[in-house]
Scaffold this active site. Structure first.
Site, mmCIF file in Angstrom:
data_model
loop_
_atom_site.group_PDB
_atom_site.id
_atom_site.type_symbol
_atom_site.label_atom_id
_atom_site.label_comp_id
_atom_site.label_asym_id
_atom_site.label_seq_id
_atom_site.Cartn_x
_atom_site.Cartn_y
_atom_site.Cartn_z
ATOM 1 N N GLY A 1 2.669 1.997 10.749
ATOM 2 C CA GLY A 1 3.822 2.938 10.612
ATOM 3 C C GLY A 1 4.463 3.298 11.829
ATOM 4 O O GLY A 1 5.087 4.424 11.666
ATOM 5 N N ASN B 1 0.778 -1.121 0.029
ATOM 6 C CA ASN B 1 -0.051 -0.063 -0.072
ATOM 7 C C ASN B 1 0.908 1.178 0.084
ATOM 8 O O ASN B 1 1.590 1.406 0.977
ATOM 9 C CB ASN B 1 -0.771 -0.052 1.197
ATOM 10 N N TRP B 2 0.902 1.820 -1.068
ATOM 11 C CA TRP B 2 1.538 2.988 -1.236
ATOM 12 C C TRP B 2 1.059 4.174 -0.440
ATOM 13 O O TRP B 2 1.816 5.287 -0.372
ATOM 14 C CB TRP B 2 2.074 3.322 -2.723
ATOM 15 N N LYS B 3 -0.158 4.293 -0.213
ATOM 16 C CA LYS B 3 -0.842 5.463 0.371
ATOM 17 C C LYS B 3 -0.681 6.682 -0.485
ATOM 18 O O LYS B 3 -0.706 6.671 -1.812
ATOM 19 C CB LYS B 3 -0.170 5.562 1.815
ATOM 20 N N GLU C 1 -6.754 4.380 8.073
ATOM 21 C CA GLU C 1 -6.381 6.009 7.793
ATOM 22 C C GLU C 1 -7.868 6.472 7.234
ATOM 23 O O GLU C 1 -8.188 7.564 7.421
ATOM 24 C CB GLU C 1 -5.104 6.090 7.134
ATOM 25 N N GLU D 1 -4.992 -5.359 10.853
ATOM 26 C CA GLU D 1 -3.990 -4.200 11.007
ATOM 27 C C GLU D 1 -4.223 -3.597 12.355
ATOM 28 O O GLU D 1 -5.261 -2.608 12.506
ATOM 29 C CB GLU D 1 -3.979 -3.407 9.825
ATOM 30 N N GLY E 1 2.739 -1.139 4.436
ATOM 31 C CA GLY E 1 2.793 -0.057 4.011
ATOM 32 C C GLY E 1 4.359 0.675 3.676
ATOM 33 O O GLY E 1 4.567 0.444 2.510
ATOM 34 N N SER F 1 3.762 -2.637 10.252
ATOM 35 C CA SER F 1 5.305 -2.691 10.431
ATOM 36 C C SER F 1 6.145 -3.868 10.149
ATOM 37 O O SER F 1 6.913 -4.420 10.866
ATOM 38 C CB SER F 1 5.632 -2.057 12.013
ATOM 39 N N HIS G 1 -9.261 0.635 5.161
ATOM 40 C CA HIS G 1 -7.924 0.914 6.000
ATOM 41 C C HIS G 1 -8.288 1.853 6.948
ATOM 42 O O HIS G 1 -8.889 2.891 7.203
ATOM 43 C CB HIS G 1 -7.061 1.494 5.050
#
Ligand code: PEP
Length: 246
Positions: A167, A8-10, A94, A161, A227, A206, A92
């Site tokens: 992160g 996931n490049w976000k 976020e 997650e 990520g 992570s 997600h």
């Protein structure tokens, strides 16, 4: 079951970042697991074009629940598919935090993804406060509401997650991951039936080259949602290699 390493490049990456994908494909032309990158929407069509016929699959990071209409800034599932995506990340943490997405929203998006022929990667996981309060499994059970009951192993992936591990460089213990994944398999079977045995259950939070092999040795961990470490071909490639060897 074929395992899945999903990146996931976000909100990272312009066209220059496609070089990382080229490097990844060249280094891993035939992994024994599925290899997926979910770049920003602006790069999906370009990444799909360069990944065509290779070991790399491409996904989106979100979709709208509606098929089309007056939703400025949003993307429909069919648009992702049209751009070459085969998967879409949904719910997600976020998105849940930044955009207030609920389990009901994620449920609706999963139906839209399925209608467009996409594989939905539905994310769930507890916050640090919930973990500290001892309510992790209750949270996971409640978040099952985001999974439509008639999804199957063909159109569904679940990513566990823990929010506090995303992160941060922190991860649960291997026992904690094992507990949640075993619970998840049982609860998912209760929700969607025996097809749950074939649903890939990813761990995310992570994951890096140094911890991947230990995490992939845990029962019911069928891959990872990655990520930060997915932005570099060398790091993500090492995770792909660890999953292929698991
Ligand atoms: C993620 O974005 O889903 C994620 C797990 O991020 P990271 O690997 O950077 O913790």
């Amino acid at each position: 079951m074929r395992k899945l390493a999903a990146g996931n490049w976000k909100m990272n990456g312009t066209a220059a970042a496609l070089d990382e994908a080229r490097t990844l494909i060249a280094a891993h032309p035939a992994p024994t697991c599925d290899m997926l990158l979910c770049p920003p929407a602006t790069l999906i069509a370009q990444l799909s074009a360069l990944a065509k016929g290779t070991s790399l699959q491409v996904g989106g990071q979100d979709c709208h629940a509606a098929a089309s209409g007056a939703h400025t800034g949003d993307i429909a599932a069919a648009m992702l598919a049209d751009a070459g995506a085969t998967h879409v990340i949904l719910g997600h943490s976020e998105r849940r935090a930044d955009h207030g997405e609920s389990d009901a929203d994620v449920h609706a998006k999963a139906l839209a993804a399925r209608a467009a022929g996409l594989i939905a990667i539905i994310c769930i996981g507890e916050t640090e406060a919930q973990r500290d309060a001892g309510t992790t499994l209750d949270v996971i059970a409640a978040q099952m509401a985001s999974v439509p009951v008639d999804m199957t192993a063909q159109n569904l992936v679940i990513a566990y997650e823990p929010v506090w591990a995303i992160g941060t460089g922190r991860t649960p213990t291997l026992d904690q991951i094992a507990e949640v994944h075993a619970f998840l398999r049982t609860r998912l079977t209760g929700r969607i039936g025996t097809t749950a045995a074939g649903v890939r259950l990813l761990y995310g939070g992570s994951v890096k080259p140094s911890n991947a092999a230990d995490i992939f040795a845990i029962p019911h961990v069928d891959g990872a949602l990655v990520g930060g470490a997915s932005l570099k071909a060398a790091d993500f490639g090492a995770i792909v290699a660890a999953l292929s060897a698991a």
